[in-house]
Design an enzyme around this catalytic site. Structure first.
Site, short mmCIF file in Angstrom:
data_model
loop_
_atom_site.label_atom_id
_atom_site.label_comp_id
_atom_site.label_asym_id
_atom_site.label_seq_id
_atom_site.Cartn_x
_atom_site.Cartn_y
_atom_site.Cartn_z
N HIS A 159 33.83 76.58 9.63
CA HIS A 159 34.17 75.62 8.80
C HIS A 159 35.75 75.82 8.32
O HIS A 159 35.97 75.39 7.35
CB HIS A 159 33.26 75.19 7.64
CG HIS A 159 32.13 74.31 8.35
ND1 HIS A 159 30.99 74.11 7.56
CD2 HIS A 159 31.87 74.05 9.65
CE1 HIS A 159 30.24 73.79 8.40
NE2 HIS A 159 30.43 73.79 9.77
N THR A 219 20.79 79.44 5.73
CA THR A 219 21.20 78.13 5.94
C THR A 219 19.96 77.51 6.63
O THR A 219 19.15 78.13 7.42
CB THR A 219 22.42 78.04 7.10
OG1 THR A 219 22.44 76.73 7.66
CG2 THR A 219 21.97 79.09 8.31
N SER A 220 19.75 76.25 6.28
CA SER A 220 18.53 75.52 6.75
C SER A 220 18.83 74.66 7.98
O SER A 220 18.17 73.90 8.56
CB SER A 220 18.05 74.65 5.73
OG SER A 220 19.03 73.97 5.23
#
Ligand SMILES: [Zn+2]
Length: 248
Positions: free
Chosen positions: A123, A197-198
């Protein structure tokens, strides 16, 4: 802490030559950085913020973009945060001679600050910005100094470029970066280590599914809470990253 899980992870990491890491917000929150997605819900509570953080808004209103961007991402704090035990642990794995490819959803630059060499920021990064015209890159101190940072590049005819810089953070409508490299890394890796992180955000959520098709990869999920992808992993540890690496 389940010590049998810790021992298994320690053993697998020791054997591994190549480790692929996918890190998310849970890696950064332990450095005190707020998790924009899950805590405040800033994107959903006010959709105008999402609009303002879009590629189209930057292109049409570059001067208005920067004050909003700086406020929303608390940019003046960006240089203050320090890597935590999780970042340092991964950097140390690399110092042991292993290939450690780190793909991160975080924009804070802390994996690089910790010394990891192969960091791919899916990102982008809040630490830098680039001129859309001449591609000159600028670092955080300049971005903080100027309310609206402009390109200072002087061309051969003596004219100053002057374009409003574009943050290297991936905006809504921008393309996620380095995703091809994730897939390449997975093809050759021994351990896939998902940390903090999910996997709710595309395209990262596709990674465990792709890795699941390669049986030689030992797949590890480290996250505070359960995720819907946990069944795809060989080892699932629901702990704080800092608490876990303390035992590794
Ligand atoms: Zn320029």
């Amino acid at each position: 802490m389940d010590q049998s899980k810790v021992a298994l992870l320690r053993e697998r990491l020791a054997q591994a030559q190549h480790i692929t890491v996918l890190s998310g917000a849970g890696m950064s929150t332990e450095s005190g950085i707020p998790d924009f997605r899950s805590t405040g819900g800033i994107w959903t509570e006010d959709t105008s913020r999402m609009e303002a953080m879009s590629r189209s808004y930057f292109l049409s209103h570059p001067h208005d973009f920067w004050p909003k961007f700086k406020e929303l991402f608390q940019m003046k704090m960006s240089g203050v945060y320090e890597p935590n035990a999780g970042h340092v642990f991964l950097a140390n794995l690399e110092k042991q001679g292993k290939q450690v490819d780190i793909f991160t959803q975080n924009i804070d630059g802390l994996h690089k600050k910790a010394g990891s060499q192969h960091v791919y920021e899916l990102h982008g990064s809040i630490q830098t910005a680039t001129c859309p015209s001449c591609r000159t890159s600028y670092e955080l101190p300049y971005l903080l100094k100027e309310a609206v940072p402009l390109c200072q590049h002087v061309s051969s005819d003596g004219s100053i470029c002057g374009r409003v810089l574009k943050t290297d953070v991936v905006l809504f409508g921008d393309r996620v970066q380095h995703f091809d490299q994730v897939m390449q890394s997975i093809q050759h890796t021994d351990v896939l280590l998902v940390m903090g992180t999910s996997l709710e955000v595309a395209p990262a959520k596709y990674i465990p599914e792709d890795a699941a098709e390669i049986p030689t990869i030992f797949k590890v999920m480290v996250n505070m809470s359960e995720t819907e992808y946990d069944p795809l992993f060989d080892l699932v540890i629901h702990e704080r990253i800092g608490d876990l690496v303390h035992f590794l």
